[in-house]
Design a protein around this motif. Structure first.
Motif, PDB file in Angstrom:
ATOM      1  N   ALA A  31      41.044  43.736  30.461  1.00  0.00           N
ATOM      2  CA  ALA A  31      42.466  44.059  30.557  1.00  0.00           C
ATOM      3  C   ALA A  31      42.889  44.303  32.005  1.00  0.00           C
ATOM      4  O   ALA A  31      43.958  43.853  32.435  1.00  0.00           O
ATOM      5  CB  ALA A  31      42.781  45.288  29.703  1.00  0.00           C
ATOM      6  N   THR A  32      42.055  44.993  32.768  1.00  0.00           N
ATOM      7  CA  THR A  32      42.376  45.268  34.171  1.00  0.00           C
ATOM      8  C   THR A  32      42.411  43.982  34.983  1.00  0.00           C
ATOM      9  O   THR A  32      43.320  43.764  35.789  1.00  0.00           O
ATOM     10  CB  THR A  32      41.337  46.239  34.778  1.00  0.00           C
ATOM     11  OG1 THR A  32      41.337  47.441  34.007  1.00  0.00           O
ATOM     12  CG2 THR A  32      41.648  46.549  36.211  1.00  0.00           C
ATOM     13  N   LEU A  34      42.963  41.007  33.911  1.00  0.00           N
ATOM     14  CA  LEU A  34      44.096  40.206  33.446  1.00  0.00           C
ATOM     15  C   LEU A  34      45.388  40.642  34.132  1.00  0.00           C
ATOM     16  O   LEU A  34      46.195  39.805  34.543  1.00  0.00           O
ATOM     17  CB  LEU A  34      44.218  40.337  31.921  1.00  0.00           C
ATOM     18  CG  LEU A  34      45.157  39.396  31.204  1.00  0.00           C
ATOM     19  CD1 LEU A  34      44.724  37.946  31.433  1.00  0.00           C
ATOM     20  CD2 LEU A  34      45.166  39.710  29.720  1.00  0.00           C
ATOM     21  N   ARG A  35      45.573  41.962  34.276  1.00  0.00           N
ATOM     22  CA  ARG A  35      46.791  42.482  34.904  1.00  0.00           C
ATOM     23  C   ARG A  35      46.727  42.469  36.425  1.00  0.00           C
ATOM     24  O   ARG A  35      47.725  42.238  37.089  1.00  0.00           O
ATOM     25  CB  ARG A  35      47.064  43.908  34.424  1.00  0.00           C
ATOM     26  CG  ARG A  35      47.767  43.924  33.084  1.00  0.00           C
ATOM     27  CD  ARG A  35      48.132  45.318  32.672  1.00  0.00           C
ATOM     28  NE  ARG A  35      47.013  45.770  31.837  1.00  0.00           N
ATOM     29  CZ  ARG A  35      46.594  47.009  31.761  1.00  0.00           C
ATOM     30  NH1 ARG A  35      47.168  47.938  32.449  1.00  0.00           N
ATOM     31  NH2 ARG A  35      45.591  47.333  30.985  1.00  0.00           N
ATOM     32  N   ALA A  36      45.550  42.739  36.994  1.00  0.00           N
ATOM     33  CA  ALA A  36      45.422  42.875  38.443  1.00  0.00           C
ATOM     34  C   ALA A  36      45.492  41.530  39.151  1.00  0.00           C
ATOM     35  O   ALA A  36      45.935  41.464  40.300  1.00  0.00           O
ATOM     36  CB  ALA A  36      44.113  43.574  38.794  1.00  0.00           C
ATOM     37  N   PRO A  38      47.045  38.253  38.101  1.00  0.00           N
ATOM     38  CA  PRO A  38      47.750  37.361  37.175  1.00  0.00           C
ATOM     39  C   PRO A  38      47.718  35.894  37.598  1.00  0.00           C
ATOM     40  O   PRO A  38      47.813  35.007  36.762  1.00  0.00           O
ATOM     41  CB  PRO A  38      49.177  37.901  37.163  1.00  0.00           C
ATOM     42  CG  PRO A  38      49.323  38.685  38.412  1.00  0.00           C
ATOM     43  CD  PRO A  38      47.946  39.175  38.760  1.00  0.00           C
TER      44      PRO A  38
END
Length: 98
Positions: A31-32, A34-36, A38
């Motif tokens: 998740a990290t 994926l967000r950090a 993009p």
């Protein structure tokens, strides 16, 4: 190898906890990532999640091996003794003998 790990204080429950934590880290890392990052896409996040997720079966296997060793040694339900307790016991034996 399992005997050495047991002798230094590693128990089966420690390996099981590490396995469960690695599953959580796998999801968290995915998740990290994926967000950090993009711009790099889903592929990189998946790779990080899979990399850390591969630790869990290793820890579960280690936990099973330690559990088997603990059962054969009769120490499955024995609480590991810390260094402080061992030092206190040695000190009390030293003063009682002297």
């Amino acid at each position: 190898m399992i005997k050495k790990l047991h002798d230094i204080g590693l128990r089966s429950e420690h390996a099981y906890i590490a396995a469960v934590v690695s599953i959580g880290l796998s999801v968290g890392t995915w998740a990290t990532s994926l967000r950090a990052e993009p711009g790099t896409g889903l592929d990189r996040a998946d790779r990080w999640g899979i990399f850390i997720g591969e630790w869990a079966p290793t820890f579960f296997g280690l936990g099973l091996a330690l559990s088997h060793y603990e059962q054969t040694e009769g120490t499955l339900f024995e609480q590991p003794r810390g260094n402080v307790e061992q030092l206190r016991e040695k000190a009390s034996r030293g003063t009682a003998a002297g």
